[in-house]
Structures are given as structure tokens and as C-alpha cells.
Design a protein around this motif. Structure first.
Motif, mmCIF file in Angstrom:
data_model
loop_
_atom_site.group_PDB
_atom_site.id
_atom_site.type_symbol
_atom_site.label_atom_id
_atom_site.label_comp_id
_atom_site.label_asym_id
_atom_site.label_seq_id
_atom_site.Cartn_x
_atom_site.Cartn_y
_atom_site.Cartn_z
ATOM 1 N N PRO A 1 92.489 -22.974 89.713
ATOM 2 C CA PRO A 1 93.220 -23.062 88.432
ATOM 3 C C PRO A 1 92.559 -24.031 87.467
ATOM 4 C CG PRO A 1 94.469 -24.077 90.218
ATOM 5 C CD PRO A 1 93.324 -23.373 90.846
ATOM 6 N N THR A 2 92.397 -23.577 86.230
ATOM 7 C CA THR A 2 91.701 -24.363 85.210
ATOM 8 C C THR A 2 92.417 -24.221 83.876
ATOM 9 O OG1 THR A 2 89.577 -23.980 86.331
ATOM 10 C CG2 THR A 2 89.497 -24.720 84.035
ATOM 11 N N ILE A 3 92.501 -25.317 83.144
ATOM 12 C CA ILE A 3 93.022 -25.285 81.779
ATOM 13 C C ILE A 3 91.884 -25.727 80.860
ATOM 14 C CG2 ILE A 3 94.032 -27.602 82.012
ATOM 15 C CD1 ILE A 3 96.260 -26.670 80.082
ATOM 16 N N TYR A 4 91.598 -24.907 79.872
ATOM 17 C CA TYR A 4 90.490 -25.177 78.954
ATOM 18 C C TYR A 4 91.032 -25.858 77.695
ATOM 19 C CZ TYR A 4 88.110 -21.965 82.094
ATOM 20 O OH TYR A 4 87.576 -21.367 83.211
ATOM 21 N N HIS A 5 90.254 -26.782 77.143
ATOM 22 C CA HIS A 5 90.764 -27.570 76.019
ATOM 23 C C HIS A 5 89.786 -27.594 74.854
ATOM 24 C CE1 HIS A 5 88.071 -31.073 76.478
ATOM 25 N NE2 HIS A 5 88.143 -30.833 77.773
ATOM 26 N N LEU A 6 90.357 -27.788 73.677
ATOM 27 C CA LEU A 6 89.599 -27.925 72.441
ATOM 28 C C LEU A 6 90.394 -28.841 71.517
ATOM 29 C CD1 LEU A 6 87.238 -26.946 70.550
ATOM 30 C CD2 LEU A 6 88.791 -25.109 69.829
ATOM 31 N N THR A 7 89.723 -29.773 70.849
ATOM 32 C CA THR A 7 90.384 -30.668 69.898
ATOM 33 C C THR A 7 89.859 -30.371 68.497
ATOM 34 O OG1 THR A 7 90.597 -32.422 71.557
ATOM 35 C CG2 THR A 7 90.806 -33.066 69.250
ATOM 36 N N ARG A 8 90.777 -30.144 67.559
ATOM 37 C CA ARG A 8 90.394 -29.867 66.170
ATOM 38 C C ARG A 8 91.299 -30.644 65.217
ATOM 39 N NH1 ARG A 8 87.504 -26.055 64.033
ATOM 40 N NH2 ARG A 8 89.044 -25.552 62.453
ATOM 41 N N ARG A 9 90.722 -31.159 64.167
ATOM 42 C CA ARG A 9 91.489 -31.846 63.138
ATOM 43 C C ARG A 9 91.613 -30.955 61.915
ATOM 44 N NH1 ARG A 9 88.712 -35.273 66.186
ATOM 45 N NH2 ARG A 9 89.762 -37.158 66.920
ATOM 46 N N PHE A 10 92.730 -31.098 61.226
ATOM 47 C CA PHE A 10 92.923 -30.318 60.006
ATOM 48 C C PHE A 10 93.719 -31.137 59.007
ATOM 49 C CE2 PHE A 10 96.724 -29.403 62.456
ATOM 50 C CZ PHE A 10 97.737 -29.258 61.508
ATOM 51 N N THR A 11 93.598 -30.776 57.750
ATOM 52 C CA THR A 11 94.276 -31.485 56.674
ATOM 53 C C THR A 11 95.038 -30.500 55.809
ATOM 54 O OG1 THR A 11 92.546 -33.189 56.629
ATOM 55 C CG2 THR A 11 93.966 -33.023 54.688
ATOM 56 N N THR A 12 96.304 -30.789 55.585
ATOM 57 C CA THR A 12 97.116 -29.985 54.683
ATOM 58 C C THR A 12 97.067 -30.617 53.294
ATOM 59 O OG1 THR A 12 99.150 -31.242 55.087
ATOM 60 C CG2 THR A 12 98.645 -29.444 56.624
ATOM 61 N N LYS A 13 97.882 -30.140 52.386
ATOM 62 C CA LYS A 13 97.941 -30.715 51.040
ATOM 63 C C LYS A 13 98.553 -32.115 51.041
ATOM 64 C CE LYS A 13 98.421 -26.131 48.976
ATOM 65 N NZ LYS A 13 99.326 -25.199 48.231
ATOM 66 N N LYS A 14 99.202 -32.479 52.180
ATOM 67 C CA LYS A 14 99.902 -33.760 52.242
ATOM 68 C C LYS A 14 99.273 -34.759 53.210
ATOM 69 C CE LYS A 14 104.366 -31.494 51.294
ATOM 70 N NZ LYS A 14 105.726 -31.245 51.821
ATOM 71 N N LYS A 15 98.920 -34.307 54.415
ATOM 72 C CA LYS A 15 98.512 -35.236 55.470
ATOM 73 C C LYS A 15 97.421 -34.631 56.351
ATOM 74 C CE LYS A 15 103.089 -37.453 55.819
ATOM 75 N NZ LYS A 15 104.224 -37.771 56.717
ATOM 76 N N SER A 16 96.928 -35.469 57.259
ATOM 77 C CA SER A 16 95.945 -35.027 58.245
ATOM 78 C C SER A 16 96.567 -35.027 59.638
ATOM 79 C CB SER A 16 94.709 -35.934 58.216
ATOM 80 O OG SER A 16 94.030 -35.816 56.989
ATOM 81 N N VAL B 1 99.255 -25.157 71.649
ATOM 82 C CA VAL B 1 98.708 -26.130 70.702
ATOM 83 C C VAL B 1 99.734 -27.240 70.482
ATOM 84 C CG1 VAL B 1 97.771 -26.499 68.392
ATOM 85 C CG2 VAL B 1 97.394 -24.305 69.537
ATOM 86 N N ILE B 2 99.322 -28.473 70.730
ATOM 87 C CA ILE B 2 100.154 -29.636 70.441
ATOM 88 C C ILE B 2 99.585 -30.294 69.185
ATOM 89 C CG2 ILE B 2 101.180 -31.744 71.333
ATOM 90 C CD1 ILE B 2 101.760 -29.338 73.086
ATOM 91 N N THR B 3 100.371 -30.332 68.121
ATOM 92 C CA THR B 3 99.925 -30.916 66.858
ATOM 93 C C THR B 3 100.405 -32.362 66.762
ATOM 94 O OG1 THR B 3 99.968 -28.750 65.763
ATOM 95 C CG2 THR B 3 99.996 -30.690 64.340
ATOM 96 N N ILE B 4 99.450 -33.277 66.565
ATOM 97 C CA ILE B 4 99.716 -34.714 66.547
ATOM 98 C C ILE B 4 99.531 -35.246 65.126
ATOM 99 C CG2 ILE B 4 99.099 -36.938 67.584
ATOM 100 C CD1 ILE B 4 100.056 -34.877 69.590
ATOM 101 N N ASP B 5 100.443 -36.126 64.684
ATOM 102 C CA ASP B 5 100.287 -36.707 63.347
ATOM 103 C C ASP B 5 99.418 -37.970 63.412
ATOM 104 O OD1 ASP B 5 101.887 -38.766 64.306
ATOM 105 O OD2 ASP B 5 103.662 -38.195 63.157
ATOM 106 N N SER B 6 99.278 -38.662 62.305
ATOM 107 C CA SER B 6 98.410 -39.841 62.237
ATOM 108 C C SER B 6 98.946 -41.010 63.055
ATOM 109 C CB SER B 6 98.229 -40.275 60.775
ATOM 110 O OG SER B 6 99.495 -40.571 60.181
ATOM 111 N N GLN B 7 100.219 -40.944 63.459
ATOM 112 C CA GLN B 7 100.823 -41.984 64.300
ATOM 113 C C GLN B 7 100.753 -41.619 65.783
ATOM 114 O OE1 GLN B 7 101.827 -44.811 62.718
ATOM 115 N NE2 GLN B 7 101.033 -43.752 60.895
ATOM 116 N N GLN B 8 99.995 -40.580 66.103
ATOM 117 C CA GLN B 8 99.842 -40.097 67.479
ATOM 118 C C GLN B 8 101.157 -39.583 68.065
ATOM 119 O OE1 GLN B 8 96.613 -40.023 69.270
ATOM 120 N NE2 GLN B 8 96.198 -40.107 67.071
ATOM 121 N N LYS B 9 101.987 -39.025 67.184
ATOM 122 C CA LYS B 9 103.248 -38.439 67.623
ATOM 123 C C LYS B 9 103.151 -36.908 67.545
ATOM 124 C CE LYS B 9 105.418 -42.426 67.967
ATOM 125 N NZ LYS B 9 105.806 -42.991 69.288
#
Length: 329
Positions: free
Chosen positions: A87-102, A135-143
Motif C-alpha cells: 500500500p502506497t499513498i502518493y503526494h504532491l504539494t502545490r501553492r496557489f493564490t486567489t484574489k484575496k490570499k495564498s 486535497v487538504i488546503t492549508i491557509d497561511s496560518q497552517q490551518k
């Protein structure tokens, strides 16, 4: 002509009824529950937010998470399969920016050997090498502010807010206590704030691997002895899917050219192609695919069946994808 139209809608209704019944079949009674969890590692956000998967009917190989693998068959041809022994879980980390925040996305991908063919209940999505993305989306406060689940064909999408998402970021008039996703009922909010060391637990429906529930659990609740069998998953970068060991070299999990470019090898779903290719204008609708930039892969990871929404609903451009579905991050 009216008779033919009537017959068509009757057949369609029967099929849809059978499909919906497939997702509400009775779960097996089990004294031991099997949970897949990432093996022990550091306390990085990537490890911390890696989801847990609760599976049912674990004795059936097709319900087990595995590793993308390759071998040569008796004729010397390449054969791509999912090895449930590793059993394997594959991962990828990507950053994105909306009109308000990153924000940062921690993207996790798992695969199963297959969805078995069945007429009653009718498994529309029968096929091999089936996958699921979380996909777990994290804000700038790591929440964590959003949890998104989708099959690797781009279907059965669910976007669930967490207790850390500001109310003004919700879609307009959002009042959902639960979210309905093609017969499944998911919570309308996930509360990460109640305890430390919490984990996302994903309940998977047997055979079809549909997400049937999401909950936040304390990490210690799935580590102790009792009625839980913990299966450890290796955590591997998603690039590994494009370099699977084969003989003295490697091969890709995906087709590299031709009309199937960007699709998972061996994952064409004939029933979906027959029934849904015309309205979607995609003969390989339902076929699992690569998660990547469509300009390079030639294969958009669209999440809406309407052809005119193909670009706007593509998950790779996550900010545009969220805006398309009404989110105001």
C-alpha cells in the motif's frame, strides 16, 4: 418517435436506479475494521495531514490500497496493475493564490486494483487501476480550511469546508448541514479545532471505493489495540507514478501519446464510455487520469461533465476551480 423516446427514458431511469442502489448496498458486518495510515515519519505538515482510509470487506483484494506496478506478461507485453501487497499513498504539494490570499495544497493519491463488474447492483464504474485524490488546503496560518475529494477520473467531487474557513469564503447562501454526492451523504463541515493531533478519516464504500463519510478523529484513537487493524502505507512523491520499475528500466503509469495520452494505462471503463461519452463529448469519460498541467499532459482534470466547463472546472488551476464551484477564498 415518442415510443422510442419513452423507451430511452425508461431504460435510463432503470439504469440510474440500479446505479444508486449500488452505493447503498448493506455494509458487511465486521468485528475488525481495517484502516490505512501513513507509516511513521516526521511531524511535517505533509505527514500530519495525510488522511486515513477506513475500508470494508478487506478480504476482497479489490478493496485494498496498493502500489502502482508493472510487469511483462507471458507475451512480453507491458502490464500495469496495482499491487495490494504494498500500500502506497502518493503526494504532491502545490501553492496557489486567489484574489484575496495564498494557500498550500497537500495532494494525496491512492489506487485500488479494480472496481469489479456487476449487473445487480450495477457498477457503472467497473474497471482496473481505480484511484482517489484527497486535497487538504492549508491557509497561511497552517490551518486546514478545505478538504476536497475526487476520483482520479475527475468524478464524484466533494468540497467540504472546515471549522477554520471564514464564513465569507463559503459559497453564497451556503447552509448545508450535509453534502450529497451522487447518492453519498457527507458532512457539511469538518471540525479540526476540538483536539490536538487530529486526523482526517475517510470511509470508503466497498467495491466502488466511493467516499461515504468524512470525520476528524484523534490520532490515538486509531493506534491502540482493539477492533482496528492498521495497515501502514508508504508515502511516495507523485512523480514515482511516471517512473515505475519495469525490467531493467522504468515505465509510466500513464499513456504518453496517442488518443489515450494522460490516462492511466488499463483503466478505460467501457460502461461509462457507452453511457456517458455522448453527453460529455469525451469517449474516455470515467477513465482515470494524470493530475497535472493540461498544457503538458494534454488531458485536463475536469470535474464537470458539461464540455463548455472543461477548462474552468480543471482542478490543476485550483484558484480558478474553486471560483467556478462558487467558493470565495
Amino acid at each position: 418517435m415518442k415510443v422510442y423516446r419513452f423507451s430511452f427514458f425508461v431504460i435510463l431511469f432503470v439504469l440510474l436506479t440500479l446505479i444508486s442502489c449500488a452505493h447503498h448496498q448493506k455494509l458487511p458486518e465486521e468485528t475488525i475494521h481495517t484502516i490505512y495510515a501513513v507509516n511513521h515519519g516526521d511531524d511535517s505538515p505533509l505527514h500530519r495531514y495525510a488522511p486515513l482510509f477506513l475500508t470494508y470487506d478487506h478480504q476482497s483484494e479489490y478493496n485494498r490500497i496498493g502500489r502502482a506496478s508493472a510487469m511483462y506478461d507471458d507475451q512480453g507485453d507491458e502490464h500495469i496493475f496495482v499491487d495490494s501487497q504494498h500500500p502506497t499513498i502518493y503526494h504532491l504539494t502545490r501553492r496557489f493564490t486567489t484574489k484575496k490570499k495564498s494557500y498550500t495544497n497537500f495532494i494525496y493519491r491512492v489506487h485500488f486494483p479494480k472496481i469489479p463488474f456487476s449487473l445487480i447492483p450495477f457498477n457503472l464504474t467497473a474497471g482496473r487501476n481505480i484511484g482517489l485524490i484527497v486535497v487538504i488546503t492549508i491557509d497561511s496560518q497552517q490551518k486546514p480550511v478545505l478538504v476536497t475529494t475526487v476520483h482520479t477520473c475527475g468524478c464524484y467531487l466533494a468540497i467540504v469546508p472546515t471549522s477554520y474557513l471564514p464564513r465569507e469564503a463559503l459559497p453564497l447562501n451556503w447552509k448545508r448541514m450535509s453534502i450529497k454526492v451522487y447518492g453519498e451523504k457527507l458532512p457539511g463541515n469538518l471540525d479540526y479545532s476540538k483536539a490536538n493531533h487530529t486526523k482526517l478519516l475517510i470511509h470508503l464504500r466497498p467495491e466502488v471505493h466511493r467516499v461515504m463519510n468524512l470525520e476528524i478523529v484523534a490520532k490515538q484513537d486509531v493506534q491502540g489495540p482493539g477492533n482496528i487493524n492498521v495497515m501502514e502505507m508508504a508515502l511516495a512523491p507523485m512523480e514515482r507514478l511516471e517512473a515505475i520499475p519495469l525490467g531493467d528500466g522504468t515505465t509510466s503509469f500513464y499513456h504518453q501519446d496517442g488518443i489515450l495520452k494522460g490516462h492511466v494505462k488499463g483503466s478505460v471503463k467501457p460502461l461509462e464510455s457507452m453511457l456517458l461519452s455522448l453527453p460529455s463529448l469525451d469517449f474516455f469519460v470515467g477513465t482515470d487520469k494524470i493530475f497535472g498541467n493540461r498544457k503538458k499532459t494534454g488531458n485536463p482534470f475536469y470535474t464537470s461533465l458539461k464540455p463548455w466547463n472543461r477548462k474552468a472546472s480543471d482542478m490543476w488551476n485550483f484558484a480558478e476551480f474553486l471560483e467556478f464551484w462558487g467558493w470565495r477564498l
